[in-house]
Design a protein around this motif. Structure first.
Motif, short mmCIF file in Angstrom:
data_model
loop_
_atom_site.label_atom_id
_atom_site.label_comp_id
_atom_site.label_asym_id
_atom_site.label_seq_id
_atom_site.Cartn_x
_atom_site.Cartn_y
_atom_site.Cartn_z
N HIS A 107 18.05 58.34 52.22
CA HIS A 107 18.86 59.46 52.70
C HIS A 107 17.87 60.51 53.17
CE1 HIS A 107 22.08 62.36 53.04
NE2 HIS A 107 21.35 63.21 52.33
N LEU A 108 17.85 60.78 54.47
CA LEU A 108 16.86 61.69 55.05
C LEU A 108 17.60 62.81 55.79
CD1 LEU A 108 13.54 60.72 56.51
CD2 LEU A 108 14.95 62.17 57.91
N VAL A 109 17.21 64.04 55.50
CA VAL A 109 17.77 65.20 56.18
C VAL A 109 16.63 65.96 56.85
CG1 VAL A 109 19.03 67.37 55.90
CG2 VAL A 109 19.64 65.40 54.50
N ALA A 110 16.73 66.11 58.17
CA ALA A 110 15.74 66.88 58.93
C ALA A 110 16.48 68.07 59.54
CB ALA A 110 15.13 66.02 60.03
N SER A 111 15.91 69.26 59.39
CA SER A 111 16.60 70.44 59.89
C SER A 111 15.61 71.52 60.28
CB SER A 111 17.57 70.98 58.84
OG SER A 111 16.85 71.37 57.69
N ASN A 112 16.03 72.37 61.20
CA ASN A 112 15.33 73.60 61.50
C ASN A 112 16.38 74.69 61.61
OD1 ASN A 112 16.43 73.24 64.04
ND2 ASN A 112 14.49 72.98 65.09
N SER A 113 16.05 75.82 62.18
CA SER A 113 17.00 76.93 62.21
C SER A 113 18.21 76.65 63.10
CB SER A 113 16.30 78.21 62.66
OG SER A 113 15.78 78.02 63.97
N GLN A 114 18.10 75.72 64.05
CA GLN A 114 19.20 75.48 64.99
C GLN A 114 19.93 74.15 64.78
OE1 GLN A 114 16.92 75.69 68.57
NE2 GLN A 114 17.44 77.85 68.92
N TYR A 115 19.22 73.14 64.30
CA TYR A 115 19.80 71.79 64.24
C TYR A 115 19.64 71.19 62.85
CZ TYR A 115 19.19 72.34 69.26
OH TYR A 115 19.21 72.82 70.55
N ARG A 116 20.49 70.21 62.59
CA ARG A 116 20.43 69.47 61.34
C ARG A 116 20.79 68.02 61.63
NH1 ARG A 116 20.98 70.48 55.70
NH2 ARG A 116 22.10 68.81 54.62
N TRP A 117 19.92 67.11 61.21
CA TRP A 117 20.14 65.67 61.38
C TRP A 117 20.16 65.03 60.00
CZ3 TRP A 117 16.50 68.42 64.17
CH2 TRP A 117 16.75 68.56 65.54
N THR A 118 21.15 64.18 59.76
CA THR A 118 21.28 63.48 58.48
C THR A 118 21.31 61.99 58.76
OG1 THR A 118 22.56 65.31 57.58
CG2 THR A 118 22.67 63.22 56.41
N PHE A 119 20.46 61.25 58.04
CA PHE A 119 20.38 59.81 58.23
C PHE A 119 20.52 59.11 56.89
CE2 PHE A 119 17.44 61.83 61.28
CZ PHE A 119 18.07 61.49 62.46
N ASN A 120 21.22 57.99 56.90
CA ASN A 120 21.33 57.09 55.75
C ASN A 120 21.07 55.69 56.26
OD1 ASN A 120 22.21 58.79 53.50
ND2 ASN A 120 23.95 59.20 54.81
#
Length: 174
Positions: free
Chosen positions: A108-121
């Motif tokens: 379960h990986l969550v990548a984010s910055n101030s504008q975007y958020r990506w969630t992967f499983n």
């Protein structure tokens, strides 16, 4: 003496001042890696397939056994990462000294910055061969305990020899 120098300046070309390319991260594949210079790790290959950079990226990855989402085996969190446009990289989730069993796992990986958020499983499998290779690398040989065991065995053999020898001598004297 004539000085010559060069300077690189980053340039962003756009067709329109109002339309900007949006970064798009994808989780490509997950594999197990172990090279001789570093500790074993699970590699999650992230890809940005758009012509936009991603800055101030925070990546949080959790590895669990498939079907047991509450039992976290490994976790890695990094902040202030950046990712270039049209690129990919392997995000490392260190295994450390932990023993790996072959089987099904989930990242379960969550990548984010101030504008975007990506969630992967994503699920992945560790084969018996991969687990054996990683576990062999993780096996730490502790000389102290082996030396202590050898000393105890030698002392037991000497004590038993002394006991049997004195018992035999006492029987001869009678």
């Amino acid at each position: 003496i004539k000085n010559k120098f060069a300077m690189g300046i980053g340039v962003i070309l756009r067709e329109s001042a109002t339309v900007h390319a949006q970064p798009k991260l994808q989780l490509q594949k997950i594999k197990l890696s172990q090279n001789n210079q570093s500790n074993p790790a699970i590699l999650a290959q992230l890809m940005n397939d758009q012509p936009a950079t991603v800055g101030q990226l925070t990546i949080d990855a959790i590895v669990t056994e498939k079907g047991q989402p509450n039992k976290v085996l490994f976790r890695q969190k990094q902040t202030n990462r950046s990712m270039a446009a049209n690129s990919h990289f392997n995000y490392q989730i260190p295994v450390g000294d932990q023993w790996l069993n072959p089987g099904q796992y989930r990242v379960h990986l969550v990548a984010s910055n101030s504008q975007y958020r990506w969630t992967f499983n994503q699920n992945f499998t560790i084969s018996l061969k991969q687990a054996t290779q990683i576990n062999r690398h993780n096996q730490r040989f502790n000389w102290f305990w082996w030396l202590l065991l050898a000393i105890v065995i030698v002392l037991l053999v000497l004590g038993l020899t002394y006991y049997l020898g004195t018992r035999k001598r006492v029987k001869k004297e009678r």
